[in-house]
Enzyme design. Structure first.
Site, PDB file in Angstrom:
ATOM      1  N   ARG A 145     -22.112  34.170 -59.808  1.00  0.00           N
ATOM      2  CA  ARG A 145     -22.784  34.235 -61.105  1.00  0.00           C
ATOM      3  C   ARG A 145     -23.351  35.634 -61.318  1.00  0.00           C
ATOM      4  O   ARG A 145     -23.646  36.355 -60.366  1.00  0.00           O
ATOM      5  CB  ARG A 145     -23.895  33.188 -61.180  1.00  0.00           C
ATOM      6  CG  ARG A 145     -23.416  31.756 -60.940  1.00  0.00           C
ATOM      7  CD  ARG A 145     -24.577  30.785 -60.880  1.00  0.00           C
ATOM      8  NE  ARG A 145     -24.132  29.397 -60.693  1.00  0.00           N
ATOM      9  CZ  ARG A 145     -23.985  28.815 -59.502  1.00  0.00           C
ATOM     10  NH1 ARG A 145     -24.267  29.491 -58.396  1.00  0.00           N
ATOM     11  NH2 ARG A 145     -23.579  27.555 -59.420  1.00  0.00           N
ATOM     12  N   LYS A 172     -28.064  29.386 -57.406  1.00  0.00           N
ATOM     13  CA  LYS A 172     -28.624  28.395 -58.314  1.00  0.00           C
ATOM     14  C   LYS A 172     -29.409  27.380 -57.506  1.00  0.00           C
ATOM     15  O   LYS A 172     -28.954  26.877 -56.483  1.00  0.00           O
ATOM     16  CB  LYS A 172     -27.497  27.707 -59.082  1.00  0.00           C
ATOM     17  CG  LYS A 172     -27.972  26.884 -60.260  1.00  0.00           C
ATOM     18  CD  LYS A 172     -26.799  26.419 -61.103  1.00  0.00           C
ATOM     19  CE  LYS A 172     -27.273  25.686 -62.342  1.00  0.00           C
ATOM     20  NZ  LYS A 172     -26.125  25.259 -63.189  1.00  0.00           N
ATOM     21  N   HIS A 242     -19.253  35.179 -67.208  1.00  0.00           N
ATOM     22  CA  HIS A 242     -19.008  33.787 -66.814  1.00  0.00           C
ATOM     23  C   HIS A 242     -17.537  33.426 -66.978  1.00  0.00           C
ATOM     24  O   HIS A 242     -17.030  32.547 -66.255  1.00  0.00           O
ATOM     25  CB  HIS A 242     -19.883  32.842 -67.625  1.00  0.00           C
ATOM     26  CG  HIS A 242     -20.258  31.600 -66.867  1.00  0.00           C
ATOM     27  ND1 HIS A 242     -21.045  31.620 -65.742  1.00  0.00           N
ATOM     28  CD2 HIS A 242     -19.915  30.294 -67.060  1.00  0.00           C
ATOM     29  CE1 HIS A 242     -21.195  30.393 -65.277  1.00  0.00           C
ATOM     30  NE2 HIS A 242     -20.514  29.572 -66.059  1.00  0.00           N
ATOM     31  N   ARG A 245     -15.935  34.123 -63.802  1.00  0.00           N
ATOM     32  CA  ARG A 245     -16.189  33.039 -62.845  1.00  0.00           C
ATOM     33  C   ARG A 245     -15.198  31.892 -63.080  1.00  0.00           C
ATOM     34  O   ARG A 245     -14.620  31.368 -62.132  1.00  0.00           O
ATOM     35  CB  ARG A 245     -17.626  32.544 -62.996  1.00  0.00           C
ATOM     36  CG  ARG A 245     -18.002  31.348 -62.130  1.00  0.00           C
ATOM     37  CD  ARG A 245     -19.511  31.089 -62.253  1.00  0.00           C
ATOM     38  NE  ARG A 245     -19.923  29.797 -61.723  1.00  0.00           N
ATOM     39  CZ  ARG A 245     -20.181  29.557 -60.443  1.00  0.00           C
ATOM     40  NH1 ARG A 245     -20.036  30.533 -59.549  1.00  0.00           N
ATOM     41  NH2 ARG A 245     -20.575  28.364 -60.042  1.00  0.00           N
ATOM     42  N   HIS A 268     -21.071  25.033 -55.959  1.00  0.00           N
ATOM     43  CA  HIS A 268     -21.294  23.744 -56.606  1.00  0.00           C
ATOM     44  C   HIS A 268     -21.763  22.734 -55.564  1.00  0.00           C
ATOM     45  O   HIS A 268     -21.190  22.637 -54.485  1.00  0.00           O
ATOM     46  CB  HIS A 268     -20.011  23.227 -57.252  1.00  0.00           C
ATOM     47  CG  HIS A 268     -19.588  23.987 -58.462  1.00  0.00           C
ATOM     48  ND1 HIS A 268     -18.308  23.956 -58.978  1.00  0.00           N
ATOM     49  CD2 HIS A 268     -20.290  24.823 -59.283  1.00  0.00           C
ATOM     50  CE1 HIS A 268     -18.236  24.731 -60.046  1.00  0.00           C
ATOM     51  NE2 HIS A 268     -19.428  25.265 -60.256  1.00  0.00           N
ATOM     52  N   TYR A 277     -12.014  22.383 -63.413  1.00  0.00           N
ATOM     53  CA  TYR A 277     -11.020  23.448 -63.291  1.00  0.00           C
ATOM     54  C   TYR A 277      -9.631  22.916 -62.963  1.00  0.00           C
ATOM     55  O   TYR A 277      -8.657  23.677 -62.981  1.00  0.00           O
ATOM     56  CB  TYR A 277     -11.460  24.463 -62.239  1.00  0.00           C
ATOM     57  CG  TYR A 277     -12.735  25.177 -62.630  1.00  0.00           C
ATOM     58  CD1 TYR A 277     -12.735  26.104 -63.669  1.00  0.00           C
ATOM     59  CD2 TYR A 277     -13.934  24.906 -61.991  1.00  0.00           C
ATOM     60  CE1 TYR A 277     -13.905  26.748 -64.056  1.00  0.00           C
ATOM     61  CE2 TYR A 277     -15.101  25.545 -62.369  1.00  0.00           C
ATOM     62  CZ  TYR A 277     -15.085  26.465 -63.403  1.00  0.00           C
ATOM     63  OH  TYR A 277     -16.240  27.085 -63.788  1.00  0.00           O
TER      64      TYR A 277
END
Length: 295
Positions: A145, A172, A242, A245, A268, A277
């Protein structure tokens, strides 16, 4: 700023939400507060929000051609605000509790095709700026990120024999993880920070990996401006950090990598987040349609 919004933002800071998340909440709630003040001619407060208002606001966003993802984000932001208002006893019930978002057929996030990736890299290479090439290659080949990139320090680069990785100390949710570097990303970083390929940079008092103007650490805004500039030169002006990403994730999936590995690289916590994805993108569907064209 409206004092209810300010108190809610303070609550988000107390919950250790990221700056980007808080900015998104503020933008969504500010837009809603302006809209409902125009409708009711009353100052914004949780007390004036009704279920009918939220339904009408959802329709207002649809009428203004907002995407389902944008509409659902607005609804989610408003729902969080109303839930907080209930917890604070400002209102007895959550007026948005049973309001549904907008559904649409699931497709993969927009990502760069191979030719677009090469065009972006060429646009950066023309400038000869090693820092900028390292930034683009890192985003494109690791999927980190933009905030994680800006937080990188030189001693977050770890080289052990033939293996190389970067340490993400502030991911995150404040989760730390290690992201592997392929040869393309590693070569760009080494060229940028000026070390030999078999050594690790020594830590320094202020050893950020990327600096902006006036020798200050590069900011998220600075990275977005940088990507926007090169994307414009490459004739793909819609590209953002992004989007790179998303592109990294799509490249990994298309290369046949297992979804659990892709999830780990992206940071994640659930592979359900990564599963998006595996869905075809609009470009994939266009290619599928063209594959049976008679002309």
């Amino acid at each position: 700023m409206n004092h209810y919004l300010q108190d809610f933002l303070d609550h988000l800071y107390d919950q250790d939400k990221s700056e980007q998340t808080i900015r998104a909440y503020l933008a969504d709630l500010s837009a809603f507060s302006r809209w409902i003040e125009e409708q009711t001619e009353d100052p914004f407060s949780p007390h004036i929000i009704t279920p009918l208002d939220t339904v009408n606001y959802r329709r207002h966003l649809q009428d203004n051609k907002k995407s389902p993802a944008t509409i659902n984000r607005h609804i989610a932001s408003l729902s969080s605000f109303c839930k907080w208002s209930c917890d604070m006893n400002f209102i007895p019930t959550n007026p948005i509790e049973n309001i549904k978002g907008v559904s649409r057929e699931s497709i993969g996030p927009k990502s760069l095709e191979r030719r677009e990736q090469l065009a972006l890299i060429r646009a950066v290479q023309k400038t000869g700026k090693k820092r900028d090439l390292a930034i683009v290659n890192l985003l494109l080949h690791t999927g980190i990120r933009v905030g994680e990139l800006c937080s990188l320090r030189k001693d977050d680069l770890i080289i052990e024999g033939r293996k190389a990785m970067i340490r993400i100390s502030k991911g995150k949710g404040n989760k730390m993880r290690y992201v592997p570097l392929n040869s393309t990303a590693l070569k760009s970083i080494i060229s940028h920070i000026g070390i030999s390929g078999d050594s690790r940079p020594a830590p320094s008092a202020d050893g950020h990996m990327f600096y902006g103007q006036k020798e200050r650490p590069l900011t998220e805004r600075g990275v977005r401006h940088l990507i926007k500039k090169y994307a414009y030169n490459a004739k793909i002006p819609w590209v953002s950090p992004h989007a790179l990403r998303h592109t990294c994730a799509k490249n990994l999936i298309d290369a046949g990598q297992p979804i659990d590995r892709v999830a780990k690289i992206l940071g994640h916590s659930s592979i359900n987040t990564t599963a998006i994805y595996t869905m075809p993108t609009e470009t994939d569907l266009q290619h599928a349609a063209e594959s049976i064209s008679w002309t």
